[in-house]
Scaffold this active site. Structure first.
Site, short mmCIF file in Angstrom:
data_model
loop_
_atom_site.label_atom_id
_atom_site.label_comp_id
_atom_site.label_asym_id
_atom_site.label_seq_id
_atom_site.Cartn_x
_atom_site.Cartn_y
_atom_site.Cartn_z
N GLY A 1 0.80 -1.23 0.00
CA GLY A 1 0.00 0.00 0.00
C GLY A 1 0.83 1.27 0.00
N LYS B 1 -2.11 15.84 20.91
CA LYS B 1 -2.29 16.39 22.25
C LYS B 1 -3.18 15.49 23.06
CE LYS B 1 -5.33 18.88 24.53
NZ LYS B 1 -6.32 17.84 24.62
N CYS C 1 -10.08 19.84 25.33
CA CYS C 1 -10.50 19.90 23.92
C CYS C 1 -10.32 21.32 23.39
CB CYS C 1 -11.96 19.49 23.77
SG CYS C 1 -12.34 17.88 24.48
N1 LIG Z 1 -4.49 20.96 38.16
C1 LIG Z 1 -4.27 21.75 37.11
N2 LIG Z 1 -3.54 22.88 37.27
C2 LIG Z 1 -3.30 23.68 36.23
N3 LIG Z 1 -3.76 23.46 34.99
C3 LIG Z 1 -4.51 22.36 34.77
C4 LIG Z 1 -4.79 21.44 35.81
N4 LIG Z 1 -5.54 20.44 35.30
C5 LIG Z 1 -5.71 20.72 33.99
N5 LIG Z 1 -5.10 21.87 33.67
C6 LIG Z 1 -5.11 22.53 32.36
O1 LIG Z 1 -6.42 22.35 31.84
C7 LIG Z 1 -6.42 22.03 30.47
C8 LIG Z 1 -7.06 20.66 30.27
O2 LIG Z 1 -6.20 19.68 30.74
P1 LIG Z 1 -6.68 18.21 31.07
O3 LIG Z 1 -5.43 17.45 31.35
O4 LIG Z 1 -7.74 18.22 32.10
O5 LIG Z 1 -7.26 17.80 29.65
P2 LIG Z 1 -8.36 16.76 29.22
O6 LIG Z 1 -8.58 15.76 30.29
O7 LIG Z 1 -8.00 16.28 27.89
O8 LIG Z 1 -9.62 17.69 29.11
P3 LIG Z 1 -11.07 17.36 28.55
O9 LIG Z 1 -11.13 15.94 28.17
O10 LIG Z 1 -11.96 17.69 29.68
O11 LIG Z 1 -11.24 18.27 27.42
C9 LIG Z 1 -4.97 22.11 30.04
O12 LIG Z 1 -4.73 23.36 29.49
C10 LIG Z 1 -4.19 21.93 31.34
O13 LIG Z 1 -2.99 22.63 31.30
C1 LIG Z 2 -17.48 14.36 28.43
C2 LIG Z 2 -17.00 13.89 27.11
N1 LIG Z 2 -17.41 12.71 26.60
C3 LIG Z 2 -16.89 12.45 25.42
S1 LIG Z 2 -15.84 13.65 24.87
C4 LIG Z 2 -16.11 14.57 26.26
C5 LIG Z 2 -15.52 15.91 26.45
C6 LIG Z 2 -14.30 15.93 27.27
O1 LIG Z 2 -13.27 15.17 26.77
#
Ligand SMILES: Nc1ncnc2c1ncn2[C@@H]1O[C@H](COP(=O)(O)OP(=O)(O)OP(=O)(O)O)[C@@H](O)[C@H]1O
Ligand SMILES: Cc1ncsc1CCO
Ligand SMILES: [Mg+2]
Length: 540
Positions: free
Chosen positions: A181, A365, A465
């Site tokens: 492929g 990310k 997100c």
């Molecule tokens: N305890 C914390 N202190 C500072 N910044 C935080 C903290 N927790 C999360 N963040 C910030 O919040 C944002 C989301 O991070 P997180 O790791 O919660 O992502 P996620 O779980 O993929 O989010 P989601 O799935 O809810 O969209 C990032 O910009 C991160 O830097």
């Molecule tokens: C709550 C939730 N469920 C699927 S995607 C999403 C958003 C945070 O990752």
């Protein structure tokens, strides 16, 4: 012809198939067109040809190969190879065992073997350097030339496992070609991504069938393939990939570029995130479009400064996702990939892995659970989409981020209280054989961003997100002279600073959500990164 086996050039390996010749061409004319324009090795592979015709064909092709001083390999038919004194054979796992093939052919002929997994490498290493000279590593991607594929395609990550096994078992003599492929749209990505974890070897060649055999103009097709294989820079986004250390000045410049280019950020994202992501994008002077319409992805990707955020929190049909990846990769526009809940279920794991196999991402990310799992440093399943509460130390998270950046040759971002960003693009370098010249994941540039603890950032849904929306907006807004790493680091610094500011202004998680958008709007439009509260530390 006598070959020094170690001098064989595997870079562009043509495998024949006479069932796909276009009208007006012959097997001979297509092979000659290939040889004239840079094919370095030829294999006759005719699954449905009678012995008599096979030999006639092979003798014809042998003449032309001799003229161009290129070795001729015969697929499977050891008898035919011996009868015409071909230069070697290629056999599969189900064909004659290698030690028997070697006994029949003698020490000077080339023997190639199809290999799909590390255990097969272990076997060839035990046989030692006198048995297998090269392996066909595959099947990399789905292909029509394998009529009954027994295994699902391995993708670049499968090839990396095979290259790692060659290093582990010290089979330094064994050369490798990628197979299955392979086409102009994925060759450079394959060369760039398929590098052993120790950085010491990449594939030695690309083997393909249809792009030459079925080409109406096989000369032009081969010239194009040759040029692609010889190019050492894989420019998968139309901005600068060169290594840099972001500064307030370079981030200020990124924001000015985003302000004036006003990128179009196509979101293919989960339902929860859509409204939030659209408003964050608007706050950053960019235009969101939440679209999962397959038939419009090519048109959207061609709009100046288009950028794609692909978030798999809840998903569009897989064909739509693949079409979107293809469309943006084809025109070198950046894709930011957010594998939400990567390890929560088998379904998510399989879907996200399929997408990771399918394209090249400017940025991958995830939260700490997602990145640790992608790096294979943690095998705990996630509980839904949230990061686990387990305390991880900075060194481990930095290492995981570097591993993901290296594996996917991307900019990897790991979020949490501290955010980590590693640059695995190697300036877009892609080289056969020598890989990354020994540079490993640990050697990649890596930074850490922190701004104290802001627990409320994890208390609103889709905050991660929307960091994806911010990154997609920044990488999409770059000029051709803008730097990809600067853009990703700038987006994360801005988001962390806005989070802190919003947390001091809000009264709870409801108003935090609103304050976060306000803070992003304010900080972006002020464009004074030298005053931002989040700090940037060089981790490597
Ligand atoms: N305890 C914390 N202190 C500072 N910044 C935080 C903290 N927790 C999360 N963040 C910030 O919040 C944002 C989301 O991070 P997180 O790791 O919660 O992502 P996620 O779980 O993929 O989010 P989601 O799935 O809810 O969209 C990032 O910009 C991160 O830097
Ligand atoms: C709550 C939730 N469920 C699927 S995607 C999403 C958003 C945070 O990752
Ligand atoms: Mg979260």
């Amino acid at each position: 012809m006598v070959f020094a086996k170690e001098d064989v050039n595997y870079s562009l390996y043509l495998v024949t198939d006479s069932t796909m010749l276009p009208p007006g061409t012959t097997l001979y004319s297509q092979v000659e067109a290939g040889l004239k324009n840079g094919v370095t090795l030829v294999q006759i592979r005719e699954k449905d040809t009678e012995t008599g015709s096979f030999i006639e064909e092979a003798l014809d092709v042998q003449k032309i190969c001799k003229k161009y001083n290129v070795p001729l390999i015969i697929n499977d038919r050891i008898d035919v190879a011996m009868a015409i004194d071909a230069d070697g054979v290629h056999v599969g796992q189900q064909d004659m065992p290698i030690p028997m093939v070697r006994k029949l052919l003698g020490p000077s002929k080339i023997i190639g073997w199809s290999v799909g997994k590390p255990s097969e490498v272990e076997t060839l290493a035990k046989w030692g350097p006198d048995m297998v000279d090269y392996i066909g590593v595959g099947t990399l991607f789905p292909t029509l030339t394998k009529k009954n594929p027994k295994k699902s395609p391995m993708g670049p990550q499968g090839a990396i496992a095979v290259l790692d096994a060659l290093e582990e078992y010290k089979a330094s003599w064994c050369r490798t070609v990628g197979i299955g492929g392979l086409h102009p749209d994925n060759i450079q990505r394959v060369i760039s991504q398929c590098v052993a974890t120790n950085g010491k070897r990449s594939l030695d060649g690309i083997s393909l069938v249809s792009d030459i055999m079925a080409a109406p103009d096989a000369c032009a097709a081969t010239v194009r393939l040759r040029e692609m294989i010889d190019r050492t820079k894989y420019q998968f986004v139309d901005c600068e990939l060169n290594e840099s250390f972001p500064t307030a000045v370079s981030i200020k410049s990124v924001i000015s570029q985003v302000s004036s280019n006003r990128p179009l950020v196509q979101h293919v994202t989960n339902k929860v995130h859509q409204n939030f992501g659209a408003n964050v994008t608007l706050a950053l002077g960019s235009s969101p479009i939440m679209s999962e319409i397959q038939s419009e992805v090519s048109e959207l990707a061609r709009i100046p400064n288009a950028s794609l955020l692909l978030n798999t929190g809840s998903v569009a049909p897989i064909e739509m996702l693949k079409a979107a990846i293809n469309a943006y990769n084809e025109v070198n526009r950046p894709i930011t990939f957010d594998p939400v809940g990567y390890s929560a279920t088998e379904t998510r794991l399989c879907l996200n892995n399929t997408l990771l196999t399918y394209g090249q991402f400017a940025c991958i990310k995830g939260n700490s659970s997602e990145i640790l799992f992608l790096a294979k440093l943690n095998n705990d399943k996630m509980k839904g989409v949230d990061a686990g509460s387990g305390k991880n130390d900075d060194a481990l998270l930095a290492r995981a981020t570097q591993i993901v950046a290296f594996k996917y040759k991307t900019i990897a971002v790991c979020t949490g209280e501290h955010d980590f960003i590693a640059d695995g693009t190697f300036g877009g370098e892609c080289k056969l054989s020598s890989g990354t010249a020994g540079v490993t994941a640990e050697g990649l540039p890596c930074v850490m961003i922190e701004n104290g603890s802001i627990p409320i950032m994890g208390d609103i849904t889709a905050s991660g997100c929307s960091l994806g929306s911010t990154i997609a907006s920044f990488v999409g807004g770059l000029d051709p002279t803008g730097n990809l790493f600067d853009a990703v680091v700038g987006a994360v610094l801005l988001y962390k600073t806005a989070g802190k500011l919003a947390s001091t202004r809000c009264q709870g998680s409801g108003s935090f959500h609103v304050q976060l958008i306000d803070a992003l709007y304010q900080l972006f439009h002020e464009n004074k990164p030298e005053k931002w509260s989040a700090s940037l530390k060089k981790f490597n």
